[in-house]
Motif scaffolding. Sequence first.
Motif, PDB file in Angstrom:
ATOM      1  N   ALA A   1       8.589 -14.066   2.614  1.00  0.00           N
ATOM      2  CA  ALA A   1       7.220 -14.163   3.126  1.00  0.00           C
ATOM      3  C   ALA A   1       6.205 -14.395   2.017  1.00  0.00           C
ATOM      4  CB  ALA A   1       6.868 -12.887   3.891  1.00  0.00           C
ATOM      5  N   LEU A   2       6.637 -14.327   0.760  1.00  0.00           N
ATOM      6  CA  LEU A   2       5.776 -14.497  -0.417  1.00  0.00           C
ATOM      7  C   LEU A   2       4.795 -13.337  -0.588  1.00  0.00           C
ATOM      8  CD1 LEU A   2       4.957 -18.314  -0.042  1.00  0.00           C
ATOM      9  CD2 LEU A   2       6.890 -17.228  -1.198  1.00  0.00           C
ATOM     10  N   GLY A   3       5.229 -12.149  -0.181  1.00  0.00           N
ATOM     11  CA  GLY A   3       4.410 -10.963  -0.341  1.00  0.00           C
ATOM     12  C   GLY A   3       4.725  -9.935   0.720  1.00  0.00           C
ATOM     13  N   CYS A   4       4.006  -8.823   0.674  1.00  0.00           N
ATOM     14  CA  CYS A   4       4.276  -7.724   1.610  1.00  0.00           C
ATOM     15  C   CYS A   4       3.027  -7.436   2.435  1.00  0.00           C
ATOM     16  CB  CYS A   4       4.724  -6.489   0.830  1.00  0.00           C
ATOM     17  SG  CYS A   4       3.441  -5.836  -0.277  1.00  0.00           S
ATOM     18  N   THR A   5       2.877  -6.198   2.881  1.00  0.00           N
ATOM     19  CA  THR A   5       1.731  -5.844   3.709  1.00  0.00           C
ATOM     20  C   THR A   5       0.416  -5.931   2.955  1.00  0.00           C
ATOM     21  OG1 THR A   5       2.462  -3.566   3.256  1.00  0.00           O
ATOM     22  CG2 THR A   5       2.825  -4.407   5.478  1.00  0.00           C
ATOM     23  N   VAL A   6       0.448  -5.823   1.640  1.00  0.00           N
ATOM     24  CA  VAL A   6      -0.770  -5.992   0.851  1.00  0.00           C
ATOM     25  C   VAL A   6      -0.979  -7.471   0.523  1.00  0.00           C
ATOM     26  CG1 VAL A   6      -1.949  -5.441  -1.317  1.00  0.00           C
ATOM     27  CG2 VAL A   6      -0.653  -3.673  -0.128  1.00  0.00           C
ATOM     28  N   GLY A   7       0.046  -8.122  -0.013  1.00  0.00           N
ATOM     29  CA  GLY A   7      -0.089  -9.495  -0.474  1.00  0.00           C
ATOM     30  C   GLY A   7      -0.192 -10.527   0.628  1.00  0.00           C
ATOM     31  N   VAL A   8       0.441 -10.296   1.786  1.00  0.00           N
ATOM     32  CA  VAL A   8       0.397 -11.268   2.881  1.00  0.00           C
ATOM     33  C   VAL A   8      -0.514 -10.782   3.995  1.00  0.00           C
ATOM     34  CG1 VAL A   8       1.739 -12.593   4.552  1.00  0.00           C
ATOM     35  CG2 VAL A   8       2.733 -12.022   2.341  1.00  0.00           C
ATOM     36  N   LEU A   9      -0.274  -9.560   4.480  1.00  0.00           N
ATOM     37  CA  LEU A   9      -1.053  -9.063   5.611  1.00  0.00           C
ATOM     38  C   LEU A   9      -2.530  -8.924   5.247  1.00  0.00           C
ATOM     39  CD1 LEU A   9       0.029  -6.134   7.966  1.00  0.00           C
ATOM     40  CD2 LEU A   9      -2.349  -6.589   7.397  1.00  0.00           C
ATOM     41  N   LEU A  10      -2.844  -8.160   4.198  1.00  0.00           N
ATOM     42  CA  LEU A  10      -4.247  -7.958   3.830  1.00  0.00           C
ATOM     43  C   LEU A  10      -4.857  -9.207   3.183  1.00  0.00           C
ATOM     44  CD1 LEU A  10      -4.785  -4.341   2.432  1.00  0.00           C
ATOM     45  CD2 LEU A  10      -5.446  -5.296   4.629  1.00  0.00           C
ATOM     46  N   SER A  11      -4.284  -9.636   2.057  1.00  0.00           N
ATOM     47  CA  SER A  11      -4.865 -10.765   1.333  1.00  0.00           C
ATOM     48  C   SER A  11      -4.801 -12.050   2.150  1.00  0.00           C
ATOM     49  CB  SER A  11      -4.149 -10.955  -0.005  1.00  0.00           C
ATOM     50  OG  SER A  11      -4.389  -9.858  -0.861  1.00  0.00           O
TER      51      SER A  11
ATOM     52  N   ILE B   1      -6.947  -0.363   8.664  1.00  0.00           N
ATOM     53  CA  ILE B   1      -6.433  -1.709   8.377  1.00  0.00           C
ATOM     54  C   ILE B   1      -7.435  -2.751   8.857  1.00  0.00           C
ATOM     55  CG2 ILE B   1      -4.590  -3.363   8.846  1.00  0.00           C
ATOM     56  CD1 ILE B   1      -2.674  -1.044   9.183  1.00  0.00           C
ATOM     57  N   LEU B   2      -7.960  -2.553  10.065  1.00  0.00           N
ATOM     58  CA  LEU B   2      -8.926  -3.501  10.613  1.00  0.00           C
ATOM     59  C   LEU B   2     -10.199  -3.529   9.776  1.00  0.00           C
ATOM     60  CD1 LEU B   2      -8.534  -2.682  14.426  1.00  0.00           C
ATOM     61  CD2 LEU B   2      -7.178  -4.224  12.983  1.00  0.00           C
ATOM     62  N   SER B   3     -10.627  -2.365   9.314  1.00  0.00           N
ATOM     63  CA  SER B   3     -11.812  -2.285   8.458  1.00  0.00           C
ATOM     64  C   SER B   3     -11.585  -3.019   7.141  1.00  0.00           C
ATOM     65  CB  SER B   3     -12.163  -0.816   8.196  1.00  0.00           C
ATOM     66  OG  SER B   3     -13.204  -0.689   7.260  1.00  0.00           O
ATOM     67  N   ALA B   4     -10.395  -2.859   6.559  1.00  0.00           N
ATOM     68  CA  ALA B   4     -10.079  -3.534   5.294  1.00  0.00           C
ATOM     69  C   ALA B   4     -10.117  -5.049   5.458  1.00  0.00           C
ATOM     70  CB  ALA B   4      -8.703  -3.087   4.798  1.00  0.00           C
ATOM     71  N   ILE B   5      -9.557  -5.551   6.553  1.00  0.00           N
ATOM     72  CA  ILE B   5      -9.559  -6.993   6.792  1.00  0.00           C
ATOM     73  C   ILE B   5     -10.988  -7.495   6.995  1.00  0.00           C
ATOM     74  CG2 ILE B   5      -8.802  -8.819   8.359  1.00  0.00           C
ATOM     75  CD1 ILE B   5      -6.308  -7.121   8.947  1.00  0.00           C
ATOM     76  N   ALA B   6     -11.777  -6.758   7.766  1.00  0.00           N
ATOM     77  CA  ALA B   6     -13.151  -7.193   8.062  1.00  0.00           C
ATOM     78  C   ALA B   6     -13.991  -7.286   6.804  1.00  0.00           C
ATOM     79  CB  ALA B   6     -13.784  -6.225   9.066  1.00  0.00           C
TER      80      ALA B   6
END
Length: 380
Positions: A339-349, A62-67
């Motif tokens: 939240a206007l999205g989920c773990t992909v739409g809000v957390l990642l994006s 997850i951290l790698s994806a965000i970075a």
Amino acid sequence: MVVGLLFTAYQLSDNEGTGVNAALSLLIGSALGIAFERGRFCFFCIFRDAIEDRDTTPFLSILSAIAVGAIGYAVIFGQFLPDTSSDRLPPNAHIGPVSTALVVAGLAFGIGMALSGACISGHLYRIGQGSLRAYPALFGSLIGFGLGFKSWNTLYSKSISDAPTTWLPHYLGYGGSLALTLLLLALIAVVAIKFGKNSTPLSNPVATKIDLASLRQSLLINRWRPLTTGAIFGVIGTFAYLRIEPLGVTRQISTTSRTYFEGQGWIPQNLDGLDLMAGCIAVVSTAIVNNGWLILGIVIASFAAALAGNRFKFQQITWRNAITALVGGLLLGWSSMIALGCTVGVLLSGTQSFALSGWVFFATAFTGAWIGIKLKLHKL
């Protein structure tokens, strides 16, 4: 199956009613489906491994994806919006208001993951692996979105309308925001590694010789390395934003829910301020939106990857875990709408676009999952 996806994408690109974006969405979804399945990139499973088993190696994905995504977004933002001192926000980026409702939604999403056994993206790719429990969870999320639309106007007036939409580059610029993001990710990684007393090795053993058998083992059988998996998601997310829209997996689900419930007169036709916000926002439409093609790509490609690696197997379902999946899905749908999205739409994006809302959702969803795991909701 891969040939079928490519042929469908070609047909979509040549169709005036759908166009190139639908074709690209299908191909992006296919890439996501393979990465989800091969990297076991399920947010709840990653959180559960870290909390319950103290195996934090998957958490690093997850951290790698965000970075990687944050670096890509910073480059793109510089082209769209070179001056960060204005009040403008990058077009379509998932930068949402930070409100009490967002905190509650994040907590509810985490608990919903624990009850249902996965996040929404996890359920989608697990369909490809043969999960029967994913169906009541996703059906529950459809109803949950309807409940979110029902409660939206009240929450909007009491919490969301006056909430700040905080975008870090307004205060720190792109360089400062990227540096802060990478520093925060590094600190989280250090804490995670120290906490992970039972962590699995970061990389798989390297084959003594490279041949077809070892390549098949690495690509189709062994779980992909967490840092590699995360980097792949970061690259896909950057490309998706550049060509179509930020990654998210709930727009089609929420659109289907809004269209049906509004048609039945069960939700307000006017949802205050919603259509002006950024995120996985539903529209009223009976057609498949781009996100629908992306979801189709995820399901079919994850099935192909599971089949190629001999991992496809229909998983047992009982009345008990079907009900918990349904209830968990209700929470997933309601919270994703608020939240206007989920773990992909809000957390990642969201975190990749330097939105404070993404980090708030990350923290609260993780906390909700922690609460659910400690209450052993995932074992009901």
